[in-house]
Design a protein around this motif. Structure first.
Motif, PDB file in Angstrom:
ATOM      1  N   MET A 128     -12.814   9.237  -4.761  1.00  0.00           N
ATOM      2  CA  MET A 128     -11.404   8.318  -5.008  1.00  0.00           C
ATOM      3  C   MET A 128     -10.290   8.958  -4.933  1.00  0.00           C
ATOM      4  SD  MET A 128     -13.034   5.612  -8.244  1.00  0.00           S
ATOM      5  CE  MET A 128     -11.695   4.842  -8.219  1.00  0.00           C
ATOM      6  N   GLU A 129     -10.311  10.360  -5.470  1.00  0.00           N
ATOM      7  CA  GLU A 129      -8.983  10.979  -5.315  1.00  0.00           C
ATOM      8  C   GLU A 129      -8.728  11.159  -4.001  1.00  0.00           C
ATOM      9  OE1 GLU A 129      -7.123  15.175  -7.330  1.00  0.00           O
ATOM     10  OE2 GLU A 129      -9.220  14.647  -7.541  1.00  0.00           O
ATOM     11  N   ASP A 130      -9.743  11.663  -3.281  1.00  0.00           N
ATOM     12  CA  ASP A 130      -9.398  12.146  -1.799  1.00  0.00           C
ATOM     13  C   ASP A 130      -8.918  11.035  -1.146  1.00  0.00           C
ATOM     14  OD1 ASP A 130     -10.491  14.683  -2.223  1.00  0.00           O
ATOM     15  OD2 ASP A 130     -12.498  14.241  -1.396  1.00  0.00           O
ATOM     16  N   CYS A 131      -9.336   9.624  -1.401  1.00  0.00           N
ATOM     17  CA  CYS A 131      -8.859   8.682  -0.642  1.00  0.00           C
ATOM     18  C   CYS A 131      -7.184   8.204  -0.947  1.00  0.00           C
ATOM     19  CB  CYS A 131      -9.513   7.382  -1.142  1.00  0.00           C
ATOM     20  SG  CYS A 131      -9.071   5.828  -0.465  1.00  0.00           S
ATOM     21  N   LEU A 132      -7.038   8.591  -2.274  1.00  0.00           N
ATOM     22  CA  LEU A 132      -5.907   8.020  -2.641  1.00  0.00           C
ATOM     23  C   LEU A 132      -4.765   9.180  -2.323  1.00  0.00           C
ATOM     24  CD1 LEU A 132      -6.514   7.084  -6.306  1.00  0.00           C
ATOM     25  CD2 LEU A 132      -5.393   5.666  -4.651  1.00  0.00           C
ATOM     26  N   VAL A 133      -5.273  10.563  -2.260  1.00  0.00           N
ATOM     27  CA  VAL A 133      -4.395  11.589  -1.588  1.00  0.00           C
ATOM     28  C   VAL A 133      -4.047  11.453  -0.314  1.00  0.00           C
ATOM     29  CG1 VAL A 133      -4.297  13.980  -1.399  1.00  0.00           C
ATOM     30  CG2 VAL A 133      -5.121  13.404  -3.444  1.00  0.00           C
ATOM     31  N   SER A 134      -5.042  10.974   0.406  1.00  0.00           N
ATOM     32  CA  SER A 134      -4.943  10.788   1.851  1.00  0.00           C
ATOM     33  C   SER A 134      -3.781   9.642   2.028  1.00  0.00           C
ATOM     34  CB  SER A 134      -6.158  10.447   2.797  1.00  0.00           C
ATOM     35  OG  SER A 134      -7.023  11.325   2.493  1.00  0.00           O
ATOM     36  N   ALA A 135      -3.973   8.514   1.186  1.00  0.00           N
ATOM     37  CA  ALA A 135      -2.650   7.669   1.209  1.00  0.00           C
ATOM     38  C   ALA A 135      -1.379   8.260   0.833  1.00  0.00           C
ATOM     39  CB  ALA A 135      -3.116   6.545   0.267  1.00  0.00           C
ATOM     40  N   GLN A 136      -1.495   9.010  -0.094  1.00  0.00           N
ATOM     41  CA  GLN A 136       0.067   9.623  -0.394  1.00  0.00           C
ATOM     42  C   GLN A 136       0.541  10.549   0.720  1.00  0.00           C
ATOM     43  OE1 GLN A 136      -1.234  11.503  -4.315  1.00  0.00           O
ATOM     44  NE2 GLN A 136       0.610  10.751  -5.030  1.00  0.00           N
ATOM     45  N   GLU A 137      -0.368  11.163   1.439  1.00  0.00           N
ATOM     46  CA  GLU A 137       0.061  12.066   2.446  1.00  0.00           C
ATOM     47  C   GLU A 137       0.352  11.080   3.804  1.00  0.00           C
ATOM     48  OE1 GLU A 137      -2.843  15.160   2.562  1.00  0.00           O
ATOM     49  OE2 GLU A 137      -2.250  16.113   0.747  1.00  0.00           O
ATOM     50  N   GLY A 138      -0.033  10.268   3.726  1.00  0.00           N
ATOM     51  CA  GLY A 138       0.438   9.284   5.186  1.00  0.00           C
ATOM     52  C   GLY A 138      -0.662   9.257   5.937  1.00  0.00           C
ATOM     53  N   LEU A 184      -3.586   7.912   5.598  1.00  0.00           N
ATOM     54  CA  LEU A 184      -4.352   6.894   5.454  1.00  0.00           C
ATOM     55  C   LEU A 184      -3.501   5.614   5.032  1.00  0.00           C
ATOM     56  CD1 LEU A 184      -7.302   5.373   5.609  1.00  0.00           C
ATOM     57  CD2 LEU A 184      -7.415   6.037   3.067  1.00  0.00           C
ATOM     58  N   LEU A 185      -3.588   4.252   5.823  1.00  0.00           N
ATOM     59  CA  LEU A 185      -2.961   3.255   5.237  1.00  0.00           C
ATOM     60  C   LEU A 185      -4.191   2.235   4.518  1.00  0.00           C
ATOM     61  CD1 LEU A 185      -0.506   1.603   5.008  1.00  0.00           C
ATOM     62  CD2 LEU A 185      -1.242   0.361   7.084  1.00  0.00           C
ATOM     63  N   LEU A 186      -3.834   2.263   3.064  1.00  0.00           N
ATOM     64  CA  LEU A 186      -4.822   1.496   2.388  1.00  0.00           C
ATOM     65  C   LEU A 186      -4.680  -0.169   2.965  1.00  0.00           C
ATOM     66  CD1 LEU A 186      -4.009   2.718  -1.260  1.00  0.00           C
ATOM     67  CD2 LEU A 186      -5.924   3.354   0.325  1.00  0.00           C
ATOM     68  N   ARG A 187      -6.064  -0.250   3.274  1.00  0.00           N
ATOM     69  CA  ARG A 187      -6.398  -2.013   3.759  1.00  0.00           C
ATOM     70  C   ARG A 187      -7.230  -2.521   2.601  1.00  0.00           C
ATOM     71  NH1 ARG A 187      -7.422   1.158   8.165  1.00  0.00           N
ATOM     72  NH2 ARG A 187      -9.684   0.968   7.893  1.00  0.00           N
ATOM     73  N   PRO A 188      -7.481  -3.589   2.723  1.00  0.00           N
ATOM     74  CA  PRO A 188      -8.038  -4.437   1.727  1.00  0.00           C
ATOM     75  C   PRO A 188      -9.586  -3.966   1.649  1.00  0.00           C
ATOM     76  CG  PRO A 188      -7.125  -6.144   3.005  1.00  0.00           C
ATOM     77  CD  PRO A 188      -6.765  -4.710   3.789  1.00  0.00           C
ATOM     78  N   GLU A 189     -10.242  -3.346   2.484  1.00  0.00           N
ATOM     79  CA  GLU A 189     -11.591  -2.810   2.404  1.00  0.00           C
ATOM     80  C   GLU A 189     -11.334  -1.703   1.335  1.00  0.00           C
ATOM     81  OE1 GLU A 189     -10.277  -1.808   6.628  1.00  0.00           O
ATOM     82  OE2 GLU A 189     -10.091  -3.543   5.092  1.00  0.00           O
ATOM     83  N   HIS A 190     -10.422  -0.815   1.626  1.00  0.00           N
ATOM     84  CA  HIS A 190     -10.248   0.646   0.963  1.00  0.00           C
ATOM     85  C   HIS A 190     -10.054   0.158  -0.699  1.00  0.00           C
ATOM     86  CE1 HIS A 190      -8.849   2.221   4.861  1.00  0.00           C
ATOM     87  NE2 HIS A 190      -9.861   3.088   4.465  1.00  0.00           N
ATOM     88  N   PRO A 237       0.701  -0.977   0.052  1.00  0.00           N
ATOM     89  CA  PRO A 237       0.047  -0.064  -0.068  1.00  0.00           C
ATOM     90  C   PRO A 237       0.850   1.203  -0.096  1.00  0.00           C
ATOM     91  CG  PRO A 237      -0.624  -1.399   1.802  1.00  0.00           C
ATOM     92  CD  PRO A 237       0.555  -1.956   1.235  1.00  0.00           C
ATOM     93  N   THR A 238       2.292   1.273   0.123  1.00  0.00           N
ATOM     94  CA  THR A 238       2.998   2.463   0.284  1.00  0.00           C
ATOM     95  C   THR A 238       3.661   2.784  -0.907  1.00  0.00           C
ATOM     96  OG1 THR A 238       4.761   1.272   1.106  1.00  0.00           O
ATOM     97  CG2 THR A 238       3.319   2.069   2.742  1.00  0.00           C
ATOM     98  N   GLN A 239       3.726   1.961  -2.295  1.00  0.00           N
ATOM     99  CA  GLN A 239       4.285   2.424  -3.310  1.00  0.00           C
ATOM    100  C   GLN A 239       4.048   3.642  -3.772  1.00  0.00           C
ATOM    101  OE1 GLN A 239       4.836  -1.364  -6.024  1.00  0.00           O
ATOM    102  NE2 GLN A 239       3.396  -2.118  -4.745  1.00  0.00           N
ATOM    103  N   ALA A 240       4.801   4.613  -3.814  1.00  0.00           N
ATOM    104  CA  ALA A 240       4.471   5.911  -4.293  1.00  0.00           C
ATOM    105  C   ALA A 240       4.396   5.960  -5.678  1.00  0.00           C
ATOM    106  CB  ALA A 240       5.911   6.764  -3.940  1.00  0.00           C
ATOM    107  N   ASP A 241       4.954   5.193  -6.595  1.00  0.00           N
ATOM    108  CA  ASP A 241       4.659   5.368  -8.162  1.00  0.00           C
ATOM    109  C   ASP A 241       3.157   4.811  -8.293  1.00  0.00           C
ATOM    110  OD1 ASP A 241       5.332   2.765  -7.262  1.00  0.00           O
ATOM    111  OD2 ASP A 241       6.544   2.258  -9.286  1.00  0.00           O
ATOM    112  N   HIS A 242       2.830   3.825  -7.817  1.00  0.00           N
ATOM    113  CA  HIS A 242       1.560   3.495  -8.073  1.00  0.00           C
ATOM    114  C   HIS A 242       0.316   4.460  -7.544  1.00  0.00           C
ATOM    115  CE1 HIS A 242       2.639  -0.400  -9.996  1.00  0.00           C
ATOM    116  NE2 HIS A 242       3.340  -0.424  -9.260  1.00  0.00           N
ATOM    117  N   LEU A 243       0.731   4.863  -6.215  1.00  0.00           N
ATOM    118  CA  LEU A 243      -0.390   5.914  -5.523  1.00  0.00           C
ATOM    119  C   LEU A 243      -0.380   7.075  -6.325  1.00  0.00           C
ATOM    120  CD1 LEU A 243       0.849   5.628  -1.787  1.00  0.00           C
ATOM    121  CD2 LEU A 243      -1.647   5.319  -2.886  1.00  0.00           C
ATOM    122  N   GLU A 244       0.979   7.487  -6.966  1.00  0.00           N
ATOM    123  CA  GLU A 244       0.789   8.722  -7.959  1.00  0.00           C
ATOM    124  C   GLU A 244       0.019   8.328  -9.100  1.00  0.00           C
ATOM    125  OE1 GLU A 244       1.872  12.528  -9.421  1.00  0.00           O
ATOM    126  OE2 GLU A 244       1.759  11.560  -7.558  1.00  0.00           O
TER     127      GLU A 244
END
Length: 768
Positions: A72-82, A84-90, A37-44
């Motif tokens: 969806m963008e809000d969720c991904l931006v939160s993961a990018q900024e740390g 939110l940690l993406l879990r299976p439900e996300h 869930p922390t891969q920066a390139d895929h999050l970007e």
């Protein structure tokens, strides 16, 4: 129609294309993020895809797309900024949003405001369980206005593989307003072209390539004419030298000089024109080859085009079954014909679902077996010898061979005693039978009787093959081989009845020259020995309804063809050679032509018909079942063995036939065999024999009836006949002799010398 309506229709169409491209990026990125869930390139990449879709939806006025892509963008931006940690439900929710965006962008799909409200609420709970956002009212994309045909020229529908040529857009209003062209990241324009136009272009380019070849014989003729003129000029010089000794008048000398001048000028002009034509022919052939190669390349697409959504499908199916499964893909850029890709999608999907359901074990079982909890499926694509080779393997439990044995017996496909002795390879072949399944319980995935036979059928339609290997506890591996393109086929061109025919190399096991002595009669049919088995021999001229060749060649040209377990040798007149042929479909008005699949042009412009091998094998079986398969006249053998006497042995017992045949062959006679009276009667009418040896009791036509027919035939009535029978009663002997037999030999008192002595008594020794 107003310009605004035209513009809106174009925007919605391009938004649909944009959504298809960006949702592919989202699906691939989210599957990668599920593993890390922390891969920066895929999050970007995922964030940019969602952002692009939001902008595109806003431009075309699709508020539903704006709402979904925004959360969806809000969720991904939160993961990018740390935050939110993406879990299976996300990941599940983001993939659900990806599907929803594609539905919104696809005309005709029913997506209501309640669907959008529910999804936005779901994402709100996941992002902030304490305070779910209230979604704003949304509107769905309006239906495209109906455009009169006179005002809008529509292209024929294009397939998913044609749409996928469009690279992902960076959407802006200026670009969306130009639907007629696209620009890729490399700066190249990309246009949509229908498959029909590509096929037409390939057809024209192949004909152009053939036409350039016709210049070669013309150029050869000019070269020959040039040599003839040189010889003529030398002859004139010789004549001039001889005439100098004679006293010629002034007019004669002037005429001779004029002839020399004209001939020299014509030779010079011919030399110049020949050189120019040679240069033109070379350049024309080069351009035609480039044109053909370019047209062919337009039909080729990367293998990745057939993989769209497959990794997602494997992941979702695994989760629905309580399994953790990952798909790894190699060779995504391997180039394949778009028609092949389209036909590969269904069998590949079936094999992948089969691997998830049957192959990969549950996480608990895998951990107990010392394996990682996550199962792995690998799909590899590569080019090998002009074929696309696919290998699909899994690290699951393999095939339960004992369960296969039980299923074979339960389905009454084989007795228990036979099933117990089947090898692993033989057991695995049962998995490809129609309706064969190892699941007794019907689920959404398995047990419906649609098994690997469907995969095998679809692969065979592509003129390919599929094989299965497995290792108990370690997994299974499917090996598929299909042509890279259906537009071009590598073939062996042969001559049959003075016409050219092409056998696709994919169905040819070998080519061979058969000596007359290599052809034997087994069960009343002509065979030859090939790789430890008797292979049936059939005449191509009978199958293709061509006149019989009168060739006097010392050997018989044979093409050994195979389809599954059916193997036959097809006798042809001549091997022309191996060629790469551009397939030209036959006119639909002709319907299905028996044993022929398509046409092509040879280098000289002549037409060649491409054989439908599977259809031809069915024709062979039909001729065998109806007893109409003709023997191949062995002219060379008869010519080489004029002095050898021929004997026909007719008996329904294989043991007796072979015993008599070997005895007579060892004594030097030429022997043919038939399985019953009807088979023998057909052989007698088709070939010449010096003696008939027949049994009495046989199916279809007994020996007495055979002899009676023979004695009523003007050509055969003088042929010597020997009856060999188990019956040794006087009335049986009398019955045979009354029918016209010349000799009666009882099998009860049968021995080698008795048979051979009787033959010598009737027709003499083996040589005339």
């Amino acid at each position: 129609m107003t310009p605004e309506q035209m513009r809106d229709a174009s925007l919605l169409e391009l938004f649909s294309l944009e959504a298809e491209a960006q949702t592919q990026v989202l699906s691939a990125g989210l599957l990668a993020l599920e593993r890390d869930p922390t891969q920066a390139d895929h999050l970007e990449a995922c964030m940019r895809a969602a952002h692009s879709l939001k902008g595109a939806a806003r431009i075309v006025g699709v508020d539903a797309g704006v709402e979904v892509s925004h959360v969806m963008e809000d969720c991904l931006v939160s993961a990018q900024e740390g935050r939110l940690l993406l879990r299976p439900e996300h990941i599940d929710a983001l993939l659900q949003g990806t599907d929803l965006l594609m539905r919104i962008a696809t005309p005709g799909n029913a997506v209501g405001p309640s669907d959008i409200y529910a999804y936005v609420a779901l994402m709100g709970r996941l992002l902030d369980p304490a305070s779910a956002p209230t979604p704003t009212p949304v509107s769905l994309p309006p239906p495209a206005p109906e455009l009169p045909m006179a005002e809008l020229q529509l292209e024929p529908p294009v397939s998913r593989f044609e749409l996928s040529e469009l690279e992902p857009l960076q959407v802006n209003s200026a670009e969306l307003a130009r639907p007629a062209k696209r620009v890729t990241e490399g700066g190249e324009r990309v246009l949509r072209v229908t498959a029909e136009r590509l096929n037409s272009l390939l057809d024209l380019s192949s004909k152009s390539l053939v036409e350039t070849q016709r210049l070669k014989p013309y150029l050869t003729t000019l070269q020959r004419l040039k040599r003839m003129q040189s010889n003529g000029l030398r002859a004139l010089e010789n004549l001039n030298a001889q005439l100098k000794e004679q006293s010629l008048g002034l007019e004669a000398e002037e005429a001779l000089e004029e002839a020399r001048r004209l001939l020299a000028e014509s030779q010079q002009l011919l030399a110049e024109q020949t050189a120019e034509l040679d240069e033109f022919a070379w350049q024309a052939s080069q351009r035609a080859q480039v044109l053909y190669d370019t047209a062919l390349a337009c039909r080729m697409r990367p293998f990745a085009d057939v993989l769209t959504g497959q990794a997602r499908m494997v992941r979702d199916l695994g989760r629905s079954l309580g399994k953790q499964v990952r798909l790894e893909i190699e060779g995504e850029k391997t180039q394949v014909d778009r028609d092949v890709l389209e036909k590969l999608e269904a069998p590949l999907t079936h094999l992948l679902r089969n691997a998830v359901d049957h192959g990969i074990e549950s996480p608990e079982q895998r951990l107990l077996a010392g394996k990682p909890a996550e199962g792995l499926i690998r799909l590899r694509a590569s080019h090998q010898a002009g074929l696309l080779v696919l290998e699909l393997s899994d690290d699951g439990n393999g095939v339960d061979l004992e369960q296969v044995r039980r299923s074979i017996v339960q389905r009454q496909l084989s007795p228990a005693e036979t099933a117990a002795q089947l090898s692993e390879e033989e057991l695995l072949t049962f998995l490809f039978l129609p309706g064969f399944s190892l699941r007794d319980k019907v689920t959404e995935v398995s047990g419906r009787g649609v098994g690997l036979d469907a995969v095998q059928h679809m692969v065979r339609q592509l003129r390919g093959a599929v094989m299965l290997e497995q290792k108990a506890g370690e997994g299974s591996r499917f090996h598929l081989e299909v042509p890279l393109t259906l537009s071009v086929v590598r073939s062996l061109v042969v001559e049959v009845g003075e016409e050219a025919y092409a056998f696709p190399l994919a169905h040819i096991e070998r080519m061979c020259d058969l000596a007359p002595e290599d052809i034997v009669q087994v069960e009343g049919r002509q065979h030859f020995w090939h790789e430890g088995r008797h292979v049936g021999l059939v005449a191509a001229n009978q199958l293709l309804q061509r006149p019989v060749s009168q060739s006097s060649a010392a050997t018989l040209k044979v093409v050994v063809i195979r389809e599954r377990d059916a193997v036959y040798g097809v006798a042809v007149e001549r091997f022309i050679g191996e060629r790469t042929l551009v397939v030209l479909p036959l006119d639909e008005r002709l319907g299905k032509i028996q044993d022929i699949s398509a046409g092509a042009l040879l280098d000289d412009g002549s037409v060649v018909l491409i054989v439908d091998v599977e259809d031809m094998l069915r024709s062979v079986e039909k001729l065998l079942n109806t007893g109409r398969l003709e023997r191949i006249a062995r002219h060379s053998q008869q010519a080489a063995q004029v002095a050898r006497k021929r004997i026909l042995v007719v008996d329904d017992s294989l043991t007796v036939r072979e015993l008599q045949r070997k005895l007579l062959l060892n004594r030097g006679y030429d022997v043919a065999v038939a399985v019953d009276g009807m088979d023998g009667w057909n052989a007698l009418r088709a070939e010449d024999f010096d003696l008939l040896i027949t049994d009495i009791d046989m199916p279809r036509m007994d020996g007495i009836e055979l002899v009676s027919l023979l004695r009523r035939d003007n050509r055969l009535q003088s042929l010597p006949v020997m009856v060999v029978s188990y019956k040794d009663r006087e009335e049986d002997r009398r019955r045979g002799l009354d029918a016209g037999a010349d000799y009666y030999l009882a099998k009860a008192s049968f021995h080698d010398d008795a048979l051979l002595d009787a033959v010598v008594e009737l027709i003499g020794g083996a040589r005339a």
